[in-house]
Design an enzyme around this catalytic site. Structure first.
Site, PDB file in Angstrom:
ATOM      1  CG  ASP A  29      49.065  29.130 -37.254  1.00 17.28           C
ATOM      2  OD1 ASP A  29      47.848  29.324 -37.383  1.00 17.28           O
ATOM      3  OD2 ASP A  29      49.572  28.547 -36.258  1.00 17.28           O
ATOM      4  CG  ASN A  86      38.775  26.389 -38.290  1.00 18.41           C
ATOM      5  OD1 ASN A  86      38.380  25.641 -39.180  1.00 18.41           O
ATOM      6  ND2 ASN A  86      40.005  26.315 -37.802  1.00 18.41           N
ATOM      7  CD  GLN A  93      36.300  31.575 -34.725  1.00 17.53           C
ATOM      8  OE1 GLN A  93      35.098  31.310 -34.793  1.00 17.53           O
ATOM      9  NE2 GLN A  93      36.790  32.776 -34.976  1.00 17.53           N
ATOM     10  CB  VAL A  95      41.989  33.138 -32.278  1.00 16.90           C
ATOM     11  CG1 VAL A  95      42.117  34.640 -32.071  1.00 16.90           C
ATOM     12  CG2 VAL A  95      43.205  32.402 -31.726  1.00 16.90           C
ATOM     13  CG  HIS A  99      41.690  33.285 -37.900  1.00 17.80           C
ATOM     14  ND1 HIS A  99      40.859  33.423 -36.811  1.00 17.80           N
ATOM     15  CD2 HIS A  99      42.075  31.976 -37.909  1.00 17.80           C
ATOM     16  CE1 HIS A  99      40.749  32.259 -36.189  1.00 17.80           C
ATOM     17  NE2 HIS A  99      41.466  31.363 -36.834  1.00 17.80           N
ATOM     18  CG  HIS A 101      43.734  28.666 -40.798  1.00 14.54           C
ATOM     19  ND1 HIS A 101      44.656  28.396 -39.813  1.00 14.54           N
ATOM     20  CD2 HIS A 101      42.554  28.849 -40.155  1.00 14.54           C
ATOM     21  CE1 HIS A 101      44.052  28.410 -38.623  1.00 14.54           C
ATOM     22  NE2 HIS A 101      42.781  28.676 -38.809  1.00 14.54           N
TER      23      HIS A 101
HETATM   24  P1  AMP Z   1      41.599  28.753 -35.187  1.00 13.43           P
HETATM   25  O1  AMP Z   1      41.730  27.409 -34.553  1.00 13.43           O
HETATM   26  O2  AMP Z   1      40.981  28.701 -36.562  1.00 13.43           O
HETATM   27  O3  AMP Z   1      40.967  29.774 -34.275  1.00 13.43           O
HETATM   28  O4  AMP Z   1      43.073  29.218 -35.491  1.00 13.43           O
HETATM   29  C1  AMP Z   1      43.842  29.978 -34.609  1.00 13.43           C
HETATM   30  C2  AMP Z   1      45.254  29.866 -35.095  1.00 13.43           C
HETATM   31  O5  AMP Z   1      46.014  30.880 -34.471  1.00 13.43           O
HETATM   32  C3  AMP Z   1      45.947  28.534 -34.773  1.00 13.43           C
HETATM   33  O6  AMP Z   1      46.354  27.885 -35.971  1.00 13.43           O
HETATM   34  C4  AMP Z   1      47.123  28.944 -33.896  1.00 13.43           C
HETATM   35  O7  AMP Z   1      48.278  28.166 -34.132  1.00 13.43           O
HETATM   36  C5  AMP Z   1      47.316  30.389 -34.293  1.00 13.43           C
HETATM   37  N1  AMP Z   1      47.966  31.236 -33.295  1.00 13.43           N
HETATM   38  C6  AMP Z   1      47.692  31.298 -31.973  1.00 13.43           C
HETATM   39  N2  AMP Z   1      48.470  32.225 -31.377  1.00 13.43           N
HETATM   40  C7  AMP Z   1      49.247  32.773 -32.346  1.00 13.43           C
HETATM   41  C8  AMP Z   1      50.254  33.776 -32.360  1.00 13.43           C
HETATM   42  N3  AMP Z   1      50.625  34.422 -31.251  1.00 13.43           N
HETATM   43  N4  AMP Z   1      50.857  34.056 -33.534  1.00 13.43           N
HETATM   44  C9  AMP Z   1      50.493  33.397 -34.659  1.00 13.43           C
HETATM   45  N5  AMP Z   1      49.543  32.455 -34.713  1.00 13.43           N
HETATM   46  C10 AMP Z   1      48.924  32.132 -33.565  1.00 13.43           C
END
Ligand code: AMP
Length: 118
Positions: A29, A86, A93, A95, A99, A101
């Site tokens: 992450d 999430n 969430q 992204v 996924h 974590h």
């Molecule tokens: P969520 O909030 O569950 O959608 O988690 C998305 C996660 O993606 C967050 O913990 C971000 O820090 C992580 N993230 C966003 N962009 C990148 C990236 N380019 N490479 C790795 N992790 C990322």
């Protein structure tokens, strides 16, 4: 969908990839919330756990096995770790590509507001 995770899968965006096979990928992450913070994603574009269907049974089972393997490879098995996914706006969430974590490397706090930044 074309999320940024799709761009990581397609190597259009760099990532610190720790595992990859034909079905899934794991990378660090970019904003770690624990000493070890990895994300495990399917290569198939599924928005969240709320969007899986019967045809994804094998894929999700595969990913769960890999989550455990990847956590073990990261040295987390002995002391334990946390796995979170999430879902949607209230789930925090950001992204919209499924996924998981993996968080570990220290004793984590309870699942309360301190986890809301995930
Ligand atoms: P969520 O909030 O569950 O959608 O988690 C998305 C996660 O993606 C967050 O913990 C971000 O820090 C992580 N993230 C966003 N962009 C990148 C990236 N380019 N490479 C790795 N992790 C990322």
């Amino acid at each position: 969908m074309g999320t940024l995770f799709k761009k990581i899968i397609d190597r259009e965006l760099p990532a610190d990839i720790v595992y990859e096979d034909e079905l899934c990928m794991a990378f660090k992450d970019i904003h770690p919330q624990a000493p070890i913070h990895l994300l495990v994603i399917p290569k198939k574009e599924i928005p969240s756990l709320a969007n899986i269907s019967d045809e994804d049974k094998m894929l999700i089972g595969h990913i769960m096995l890999k989550v455990a393997d990847i956590a073990q490879s990261a040295g987390l098995e002995k002391n334990g770790y946390r796995v979170i996914t999430n879902i949607g706006t209230h789930g925090g969430q950001v992204v919209p590509h499924l996924h998981f974590h993996i968080l570990g490397g220290e004793r984590l706090g309870p699942l309360n507001s301190s986890m809301n930044s995930l």
